[in-house]
Scaffold this motif. Structure first.
Motif, PDB file in Angstrom:
ATOM      1  N   GLN A   1      -1.496  -3.082   0.492  1.00  0.00           N
ATOM      2  CA  GLN A   1      -2.234  -4.206  -0.061  1.00  0.00           C
ATOM      3  C   GLN A   1      -1.582  -5.517   0.339  1.00  0.00           C
ATOM      4  OE1 GLN A   1      -2.480  -2.071  -4.239  1.00  0.00           O
ATOM      5  NE2 GLN A   1      -3.474  -4.069  -4.334  1.00  0.00           N
ATOM      6  N   ARG A   2      -2.436  -6.537   0.389  1.00  0.00           N
ATOM      7  CA  ARG A   2      -1.922  -7.898   0.521  1.00  0.00           C
ATOM      8  C   ARG A   2      -2.367  -8.667  -0.704  1.00  0.00           C
ATOM      9  NH1 ARG A   2      -6.849  -9.326   3.418  1.00  0.00           N
ATOM     10  NH2 ARG A   2      -7.214  -7.938   5.170  1.00  0.00           N
TER      11      ARG A   2
ATOM     12  N   ASN B   1       2.685  -1.154   1.138  1.00  0.00           N
ATOM     13  CA  ASN B   1       2.010  -0.843  -0.123  1.00  0.00           C
ATOM     14  C   ASN B   1       0.493  -0.895   0.061  1.00  0.00           C
ATOM     15  OD1 ASN B   1       1.523  -3.605  -0.066  1.00  0.00           O
ATOM     16  ND2 ASN B   1       3.167  -4.079  -1.519  1.00  0.00           N
TER      17      ASN B   1
ATOM     18  N   VAL C   1      -4.793  -3.985   3.052  1.00  0.00           N
ATOM     19  CA  VAL C   1      -4.434  -4.532   4.361  1.00  0.00           C
ATOM     20  C   VAL C   1      -5.375  -3.945   5.421  1.00  0.00           C
ATOM     21  CG1 VAL C   1      -2.587  -4.719   6.079  1.00  0.00           C
ATOM     22  CG2 VAL C   1      -2.028  -4.865   3.656  1.00  0.00           C
TER      23      VAL C   1
ATOM     24  N   ASN D   1       7.449  -2.788   3.922  1.00  0.00           N
ATOM     25  CA  ASN D   1       6.982  -2.195   2.681  1.00  0.00           C
ATOM     26  C   ASN D   1       5.466  -2.031   2.755  1.00  0.00           C
ATOM     27  OD1 ASN D   1       6.444  -1.457   0.074  1.00  0.00           O
ATOM     28  ND2 ASN D   1       6.848  -3.486  -0.792  1.00  0.00           N
TER      29      ASN D   1
ATOM     30  N   ASP E   1       3.489  -5.451   4.509  1.00  0.00           N
ATOM     31  CA  ASP E   1       2.578  -4.931   5.541  1.00  0.00           C
ATOM     32  C   ASP E   1       1.512  -5.962   5.881  1.00  0.00           C
ATOM     33  OD1 ASP E   1       1.517  -4.542   2.997  1.00  0.00           O
ATOM     34  OD2 ASP E   1       0.895  -2.460   3.335  1.00  0.00           O
ATOM     35  N   GLY E   2       1.081  -6.722   4.877  1.00  0.00           N
ATOM     36  CA  GLY E   2       0.116  -7.791   5.150  1.00  0.00           C
ATOM     37  C   GLY E   2       0.719  -8.844   6.066  1.00  0.00           C
TER      38      GLY E   2
HETATM   39 MG   LIG Z   1       1.567  -5.413   1.105  1.00  0.00          MG
END
Ligand SMILES: [Mg+2]
Ligand SMILES: Cc1ncc(C[n+]2csc(CCOP(=O)(O)OP(=O)(O)O)c2C)c(N)n1
Length: 892
Positions: A266-267, A264, A272, A262, A234-235
């Motif tokens: 987070q990056r 999640n 994110v 995906n 996603d990042g």
């Molecule tokens: Mg991510």
């Protein structure tokens, strides 16, 4: 009393809401979904007519696209799949942990794959088709940082050994190891696509899917149901390349393309979109672009709660909480979740009153639940007429517990202590003993275990293992040699530019019986710039739908012809997209078993410096083909100024290991280079790319001197020896591209006015000369007792007396890179600095590369050698009209 009337109003509204919803339910039950959708649409139009301003939203509620009622039964053995997934999780984690124990700081990622494991495993067990079946198999772009999980699966499949896993990130050990990320260059039989430079895999996947259609539409390949899958972070969606080409995919109706993002949340550094919702943001973008968007947000244990949510309050709450909240819930205990998530509304607290804190904590995200993933993938592969994106919500570092699950530091987590390993083992039920646990051993069940049998059976059923890179194409029949002969003869007095020469050569290649139909001309809206418009008519512009309109120039000879079997990829203004097409075409010998010859022609300034990373990825991919930089040369491209005048792409081409770069001056040089390029890349099947710059200055193209062929390819040859015999004043002049003409003028001036005998060399490639010199030095260093090797450039110039001057339309670093192998100092003239909008002549004065400066450089060198006095040079400066006080182009 206002409160009372508010209360009453709210109650009435509630009844009204219910009545409308009941009516809709009734329509759904009696007439079905389509009817319900029509009614909503009619309502919307009606409301709009009455002046109701409906807020625009491309979003759907923050719940799964498919409700339980639309969920097909899961086709596999979930218990065995859970075991397989758990073992892969363990080995993927152990690879990284062990590598970092052996070699502190060697790196690797645990948490990316940990969050994506279920997504990959559902695909491996039920969707990805391998290349041993009916077609070339699905093309999967695995997320780069998930590589440990993909290796760990290949280990269970018996394709990688314990030693391979043990040597993760230690490739240089004697028996080899595994590279950090997917690199076809490093594992040419395993990885198909390089994906770790984030953002490149989505754009490459889009153009790959389109290229697959191109091959079919042109009749070069049987239609197949091969799919292209791209697994992204996603990042990663913040990279412009990730989203920059998505409308091409929908415009071309690429239903052979599936993105799995995906989410999640987070990056690397943290969330994110802590204050927003990445899934909703991406949904709106992709829906707006015309994609089929499928959301997989909540796991099965949310279903009973959603069923109870008659008034939509739970869905409302799901929509309100931001990603930062959800990340917090992923690490919080049940009490916290009860208080902060459900506790916002008393009705929701009531809804979960029978669930324990532990149960609340275990409420799963959709991306970890095969029951929810399967319907999404199934719908994606069955979808027709548009590409699909699956937005799957997960937890980064899933299963790592205290060691990083959902934490901001999780991306960097590379080590687990003994307690954390025990906890991981317990959670995923890995059969490793207490004595061994601290060592984090790899675990592979025996071949006859249900897990290994199941996993292999599934892959057999689906057409073999993935990833796999196979080279099925053999050597290609080469174009007939006569095709090139016209260029060897010269233009016979007619003035022509090298751009015209290469376009003519391309046109001839397109007609050749051996290679013609395999040529893939690619242009980013520059065909007219390069005089290529005649090709529009000759071979057509590719369009899946053909030409739906009567072109405005239909009456003309060279009309804009679009056709389903059109050969040109006219990409519009996207060098990144064009380069992605180049990669798809240039790897077709492997990915489709068909040798295709991409010929990507672009403005040289917008090549290496703009899309250098994609060119690097092409090298890693072992792509083959020609990159043609047009309107090249800082001073040859007049008028266009600072942003367009390229004087450094050849320098940027130096670091690319498998790229040959040429700056030819004459048409015959181009013919020799292209003929050899086709022979090596498609005849000999060498993994090379060729970069050739061409320029738009017209002049007579001379015939090819006898014996020049080898030198053209190696980087230099003597083009015109001096007419003066036995002179005392000598010089060797090196020239490239159009500046060779200035060098020839200087040769004449030096001979006629100053009595200097100068030989002229055409340098076609400083990069080739440099690499040859490098290899010679290296060999000599390693073999002190053997006969020394002489670099080709030194060999050429060893009996060539006099001072040395080089001039080109590129930066001086190029000639300087070979000066170490020359017997005397080299004066390099080039085009360092920002360009200007001016005439060619003015530019060559400004950059000091015209014949006058070349003449001056020779004379000055002769004074330094004490062959002539400084007075001669002083006078020459005046005679040549050079202003010694002018500003340096380097900084001005
Ligand atoms: Mg991510
Ligand atoms: C072009 C580029 N920039 C930066 C990186 C370094 N990098 C590697 S992973 C990562 C974070 C990835 O986050 P996300 O895309 O959300 O993937 P996740 O690991 O969360 O699945 C970054 C910044 C990279 N590999 N490529």
């Amino acid at each position: 009393m206002p409160e009372k009337s508010d209360d009453k109003k709210a109650k009435l509204e509630e009844i009204e809401n219910k009545e409308w919803l009941d009516s809709l339910d009734y329509v759904l039950e009696t007439a079905g979904e389509d009817r319900a959708a029509t009614l909503i649409k009619i309502l919307q139009i009606h409301a709009q007519k009455k002046g109701v301003r409906l807020p625009f939203t491309a979003n759907t509620p923050y719940i799964n696209t498919f409700p339980v009622s639309k969920q097909p039964p899961y086709p596999g053995r979930q218990d065995i799949e859970w075991n397989i997934r758990s073992i892969i999780r363990w080995n993927a984690m152990a690879m990284v942990v062990r590598a970092n124990r052996i070699e502190e700081g060697i790196g690797g990622h645990i948490s990316t794959y940990a969050s994506a494991a279920a997504l990959y495993e559902v695909a491996f067990n039920h969707f990805f088709r391998g290349p041993d079946g009916r077609s070339e198999g699905d093309m999967v772009y695995f997320q780069g940082h998930a590589a440990p999980g993909i290796y760990a699966r290949a280990f269970l499949e018996g394709r990688l050994s314990i030693e391979n896993l043990q040597n993760f990130r230690r490739e240089l050990l004697p028996n080899g190891g595994l590279p950090s990320y997917p690199h076809p260059w490093l594992m040419p039989r395993f990885w198909q696509f390089p994906t770790v430079s984030m953002g490149l895999s989505p754009i490459m996947a889009i153009y790959q899917a389109r290229f697959n259609r191109y091959l079919e539409d042109r009749g070069l390949k049987e239609p197949s149901d091969t799919r292209v899958w791209a697994f992204l972070g996603d990042g990663e969606c913040d990279e412009p390349e990730t989203l920059g080409a998505i409308t091409l995919a929908s415009r071309e109706k690429l239903d052979n393309l599936i993105f799995v993002i995906n989410c999640n949340l987070q990056r690397l550094d943290g969330p994110v979109r802590g204050n927003g919702k990445i899934i909703q943001e991406l949904e709106a973008i992709f829906r707006g672009a015309g994609w089929n968007v499928i959301k997989v947000i909540w796991g099965s244990n949310w279903d009973p709660l959603l069923a109870k949510d008659k008034d939509g309050l739970l869905v409302k709450r799901m929509g309100e909480a931001v990603d930062g909240d959800y990340q917090k819930y992923s690490v919080a205990d049940g009490e916290y979740i009860r208080k902060h998530f459900f506790g916002k509304y008393p009705e929701l607290l009531e809804m979960v009153k029978d669930l324990s804190d532990e149960q609340l904590q275990k409420l799963r995200r959709g991306g970890h639940d095969p029951e929810k993933i399967y319907p999404a993938f199934k719908a994606a592969v069955e979808n027709e007429g548009s590409p699909t994106v699956i937005l799957a919500k997960t937890i980064k570092g899933y299963g790592l517990g205290e060691a990083g699950e959902g934490r901001n530091v999780t991306h960097q987590q590379k080590k687990l202590n003994e307690d954390e390993l025990r906890e991981f083992r317990r959670r995923f039920n890995i059969p490793i003993s207490d004595e061994d646990i601290a060592k984090a051993p790899f675990y592979r069940p025996p071949d006859d275990s249900p897990e290994i049998k199941y996993l292999k059976e599934r892959r057999r059923e689906l057409g073999g293992f993935l990833p796999q890179r196979k080279v099925l194409a053999g050597p290609m029949e080469l174009p007939s040699p006569e095709l090139f002969e016209e260029f060897h003869k010269g233009s016979g007095g007619r003035a022509a530019a090298t751009t015209m020469a290469i376009v003519r050569l391309l046109a001839k290649l397109l007609k050749d019986k051996n290679v013609g139909k395999y040529m893939v001309p690619i242009v980013p809206d520059e065909a007219r710039t390069f005089g290529m418009e005649s090709l529009f008519r000759q071979v057509g512009i590719y369009s899946h739908v053909g030409q739906l309109y009567d072109p405005v120039d239909a009456e003309t000879l060279l009309f804009y012809k679009e056709a389903r079997d059109g050969q040109i990829l006219e990409e519009g203004i996207t060098e990144a997209g064009s380069m992605s097409s180049f990669i798809a075409a240039g790897t077709s010998y492997a990915n489709h078993g068909i040798n295709m010859i991409p010929f990507f022609i672009f403005y040289s300034m917008f090549g290496f410096q703009r899309i250098g990373d994609l060119i690097w990825a092409a090298g890693d991919s072992r792509a083959r083909g020609f990159l043609v930089g047009g309107t090249a040369g800082r001073t040859t491209l007049a008028g266009e100024g600072l942003q367009h005048q390229d004087g450094h792409s050849h320098l940027l081409a130096y670091p690319l290991p498998n790229l040959k770069a040429y700056d030819p001056a004459f048409a015959y040089e181009i013919a020799v280079i292209v003929e050899e390029g086709i022979r090596r890349m498609f005849g000999e099947q060498e993994d090379l790319m060729y970069y050739i710059t061409v320029m738009n200055e017209t002049y007579e193209q001379p015939p090819m001197p006898e014996g020049a062929r080898e030198g053209i390819l190696k980087g230099m040859y003597k083009f015109r020896p001096s007419g003066l015999k036995n002179g005392d004043l000598r010089a060797q002049l090196l020239g490239s591209g159009t500046i060779l003409n200035e060098v020839l003028k200087a040769q004449k001036e030096l001979e006629e006015k100053y009595g200097v005998a100068a030989d002229v060399w055409s340098v076609t490639s400083y990069k080739e000369l440099y690499r040859d010199g490098y290899e010679s030095d290296r060999w000599n260093m390693m073999h002190p007792s053997e006969i020394k090797r002489t670099p080709y450039v030194a060999e050429c110039l060893k009996d060539a007396p006099g001072v040395l001057v080089a001039a080109s339309d590129y930066v001086t670093a190029l000639p300087d890179s070979i000066s170490q192998w020359l017997q005397s100092p080299l004066v390099s003239l080039g085009t360092d600095g920002f360009g200007r909008s001016a005439s060619r002549q003015a530019l060559r004065d400004f950059f000091e590369v015209d014949w006058r400066y070349i003449t001056l450089a020779v004379l000055a060198s002769l004074t330094w050698e004490k062959k002539i006095g400084a007075g001669v040079v002083e006078k020459a400066i005046k005679d040549l009209g050079i202003n010694p006080g002018k500003a340096s182009p380097l900084v001005s």
